[in-house]
Design an enzyme around this catalytic site. Structure first.
Site, PDB file in Angstrom:
ATOM      1  CG  ASP A 171       0.868 -36.634 -13.774  1.00 19.93           C
ATOM      2  OD1 ASP A 171       0.613 -37.411 -12.821  1.00 19.93           O
ATOM      3  OD2 ASP A 171       0.952 -37.051 -14.949  1.00 19.93           O
ATOM      4  CG  ASP A 176      -1.690 -38.773 -10.680  1.00 21.78           C
ATOM      5  OD1 ASP A 176      -0.476 -38.580 -10.600  1.00 21.78           O
ATOM      6  OD2 ASP A 176      -2.266 -39.166 -11.717  1.00 21.78           O
ATOM      7  CB  ILE A 199       2.319 -40.912  -8.879  1.00 26.80           C
ATOM      8  CG1 ILE A 199       1.915 -39.624  -8.174  1.00 26.80           C
ATOM      9  CG2 ILE A 199       2.639 -41.978  -7.842  1.00 26.80           C
ATOM     10  CD1 ILE A 199       0.670 -39.769  -7.283  1.00 26.80           C
TER      11      ILE A 199
END
Length: 833
Positions: free
Chosen positions: A478, A483, A595
């Protein structure tokens, strides 16, 4: 306490200081400093006078006087006179000759050496590698010449003194002669014979002296007149733990030596000043011992042998004090330390794995009761340069610059670079201020590890070789700030083959996530890009939540000057389908790293469970199991954003990996639909699935329990950016992480940001970064305060109906090699692999 006699102006200020060739103000400063170390119950006796204190400094002098007990049983030490270091005082002459004056020549001194010998030494500056400048003579060695007279020199074994008392474990040897000359020595000639001073006479009260209060009042009046602020008592931690700060420096040798070169200027810009420093680095070679299970390492202890010089072999036992849970702003490393000298034969026995009857070896059963036979494990070769520093009140500390290499099984690793700050009397709050100042100025990474612990930790990682075949992964993201860091790490690591990147709503809506992935790939300038697929835009059941206040409205810190991505080519298939089809094409070869929320994987399970079973395993950044949450008291964001998806994934993976109940003969026990107590009684154990079982999909959670221990530190990143001005990737990371770091600083006073998602990727690259244990896991999907909770069931019950051991198959990361990981991530940001 030391005070001046009542007629101090005549006998000390005028006669004594003139005789000794010193200024009175200098003398008062020295006495005040001695009082900051002198124990309140100090009562060593010498001759007619109770004490003779030799000041070893640029301007040497000797203080002589009497100690006596006051009415309240306190001890007061009154300085009666001041002399040159080799001078007899009148009381000693009277005692030996019966006259007020006499011929004081070398012959007289040789016959009566005791009246010249100090029982207390005060060194200004404090000796190197000592926490106190004040030492008591507790043992002496001397010899007689041909005519029976004592020769003109002696060897004194002196022990450090502090407010806490006499240090029995540490000592130094000095050579002293009748001229009052003093020098440190390592060995003593065999012809010198010893005398012990442990047993001392008690002090009697002295009715001729005036009250204690009068002396102390006069002493403080003298300090005030001379404009001298008394040093605070040298702080000795009430516990046996010594405060110490330790940092390691990220980067290459050039980066480290640049940081080292800035230390003198930074010290002088603090509340400390440099008293002395090593002109040349000193080499230390330490051999660390442990058993085959690394039992000492497991309890935060270390046992080392250091060869200082021939027949001077030092053993040291250290035990670390546990640090606060999670990330601690304080880089404090506290430890208890015991040292002793052993013989070469005892060292040989240690190397041969034999126990020795010596201190501190005898303490090992208490420090680590399960410790087995010791053997050499790690050799640490350290080139150390020391700055001996002090604050404005002469309270001491040491700052050490270490260049370290580790030798294990004949293989050398390093160099690594560390900075240590240790109190040698300076208050811990002062040490902390200095540590914070250096950490911020140089971008240092705080370390809670001993050299042995860090050596083992780093070597676990550095010993791992790049596999011949890359590990295939799909990353489901996301894409927020952490990330993006995780994607950079994955795409820059030769150990991984990123087959696809799938996107999901979470930190921000998937409409922002997709372009963010391409922004990351643009800055990496990838020639061969993995395919990108669009995934779920909302959770399975609940309303969506986002974290734009943390990551920015666009998910990457709302950085205006980052250009929009170029070619945004998105696969036509939904993310769940891409996952399943890639797994089918590469059965049991692909690791899915989630993640973000687990929505895409849950949809894959619903639509193509057989495709999901083709995955090798699932590694998920998500959950909090033993600590606190971030979107709720006990909930982590990725799980809290879609708890229903996490529930489905946990159930699917748990069922695929359930252990097999077996009886005492190892045969599987088939339980009926409604098992009874007797049915359960047949089970005597549980067998894991065969690792080659095609239905297994192991699941490992990398939760906040470990990700809250790892940081990208703002100061370290800024220093790295300055050191590599042409590195566009580092500048990109600095830009996108600014708002993210600001959020954590405002909310938690964190000096950087957590590295949640990169740690999950790093675990796939090298499992040595984390310690993973298997648990029974439950997920809560409903409740105003409990939705999103994911927790282990570790009840001690043996009732299978309440807690089924067959379900103890979900991995949870319990501990992280923090420093090794932070070093690893920064190196991957700097260097293309």
């Amino acid at each position: 306490m030391l005070v001046f006699q009542r007629n101090w102006e005549e006998h000390i200020k005028e006669d004594g200081c003139k005789r000794a060739g010193i200024e009175f103000k200098w003398l008062v400063e020295v006495v005040a400093e001695i009082n900051s170390y002198l124990p309140d119950d100090w009562r060593l006796t010498r001759s007619t006078n109770n004490f003779r204190i030799q000041i070893v400094a640029d301007h040497s002098a000797t203080l002589v006087g009497h100690g006596y007990r006051t009415k309240g049983d306190d001890i007061l030490n009154i300085i009666d006179s001041v002399h040159k270091k080799e001078f007899f005082d009148v009381f000693d002459v009277r005692k030996k000759t019966g006259k007020s004056k006499g011929k004081i020549d070398r012959s007289f001194k040789r016959k009566n050496p005791k009246v010249l010998v100090p029982n207390l030494y005060f060194f200004r500056p404090c000796p190197a590698n000592s926490f106190s400048p004040l030492f008591a003579r507790q043992y002496e060695r001397r010899k007689k010449g041909k005519g029976g007279a004592w020769v003109g020199d002696e060897y004194h074994r002196i022990h450090p003194l502090t407010k806490a008392g006499l240090d029995l474990s540490h000592f130094r040897w000095v050579r002293w002669n009748m001229n009052g000359d003093v020098s440190f020595v390592e060995t003593v000639g065999p012809q010198y014979h010893g005398q012990n001073y442990w047993n001392i006479k008690g002090l009697k009260s002295d009715k001729k002296r005036t009250s204690r209060e009068v002396y102390i009042s006069k002493y403080h009046q003298i300090l005030e007149n001379e404009g001298i602020i008394p040093p605070q008592p040298a702080e000795r931690n009430p516990s046996p733990y010594e405060p110490e700060y330790k940092f390691f420096i990220h980067g290459n040798e050039s980066d480290a030596h640049t940081a080292f070169g800035l230390i003198p200027e930074l010290i002088e810009g603090s509340d400390f000043s440099i008293n002395d420093f090593d002109r040349k680095a000193k080499k230390q070679v330490d051999t660390y011992f442990d058993d085959d299970n690394l039992s000492l390492h497991a309890v935060g202890a270390s046992f080392r042998v250091r060869m200082k010089k021939k027949d001077n072999i030092q053993t040291t036992l250290k035990k670390r004090r546990p640090v606060s849970k999670g990330f601690s702003k304080e880089g404090l490393y506290e430890r208890i330390e015991e040292e002793a000298v052993i013989t070469s034969s005892q060292e040989a026995e240690l190397i041969a794995g034999k126990p020795i009857n010596a201190f501190p070896y005898r303490l090992l059963p208490y420090i680590a009761p399960d410790c087995g036979k010791l053997a050499p494990k790690v050799k640490v070769i350290n080139n150390r340069k020391v700055f001996y520093i002090r604050d404005e009140q002469y309270r001491k500390a040491e700052l050490c610059l270490d260049e370290i290499r580790y030798e294990i099984d004949g293989v050398m690793h390093g160099p690594y670079f560390e900075i240590e700050i240790e109190s040698k009397g300076a208050p811990r709050e002062k040490i902390k201020e200095l540590a914070d100042y250096l950490e911020e100025s140089l971008g240092l990474i705080p370390s809670h590890q001993s050299k042995y612990e860090r050596g083992i930790s780093l070597l676990k990682i550095s010993n791992t070789k790049v596999p011949k075949e890359k590990k295939m992964v799909i990353i489901d993201t996301d894409c927020g700030v952490d990330d993006a860091l995780a994607l950079i790490l994955a795409l820059r690591s030769p150990e991984l083959d990123v087959k696809a990147i799938t996107t999901v709503s979470g930190n921000v809506h998937v409409d922002h996530v997709v372009p963010n992935v391409f922004k990351v790939m643009d800055v990496l300038e990838l020639k061969n890009r993995p395919l990108v697929a669009r995934g779920a835009d909302r959770p399975i059941k609940k309303d969506p939540i986002v974290a734009d206040s943390v990551h920015g409205k666009d998910g990457l810190g709302d950085v205006a000057h980052i250009p929009k991505p170029g070619n945004v080519l998105v696969d036509s298939r939904p993310a769940w389908q891409v996952i399943c089809e890639a797994a089918r094409q590469n059965p049991k070869q692909i690791t899915l790293i989630t993640i973000g929320p687990m929505t895409n994987l849950a949809l894959a399970i619903q639509n193509d469970p057989e495709g999901v079973r083709s995955l090798k395993k699932v590694v998920s950044m998500g959950g909090v199991f033993f600590n606190v949450g971030n979107v709720g008291p006990d909930a982590e964001f990725n799980v809290g954003a879609d708890p229903d998806a996490t529930f489905e994934v946990v159930k699917f993976c748990r069922d695929s990996c359930k252990k097999t109940p077996v009886d005492r003969n190892g045969k599987e026990v088939i339980l009926p639909l409604k098992p009874t107590k007797e049915d359960y009684a047949k089970i005597t154990g549980y067998q894991d699935h065969d690792a080659k079982d095609s239905n297994m999909v192991p699941l490992i959670f990398i939760g906040l329990d470990v990700t809250h221990k790892v940081l990208l530190r703002r100061a370290a990143l800024e220093r790295t950016v300055r050191a590599h001005p042409g590195n566009d990737l580092l500048k990109f990371v600095q830009d996108i992480s600014k708002k993210y770091m600001d959020f954590y600083y405002e909310n938690e006073r964190l000096p950087g940001c957590y590295l949640h998602d990169p740690l999950a990727v790093a675990y796939v690259i090298n499992p040595s970064f984390l310690k993973v244990e298997q648990h029974i896991i439950h997920v809560e999907t409903r409740g105003e305060s409990t939705s999103g909770m994911i927790f282990p069931d570790d009840r001690p019950t043996r009732n299978v109906a309440w807690r089924n051991p067959a379900e103890e198959v979900i991995g949870i990361a319990r501990n992280v090699e923090r420093e090794a990981f932070e070093e690893f991530l920064l190196s991957r940001l700097i260097n293309k692999q």
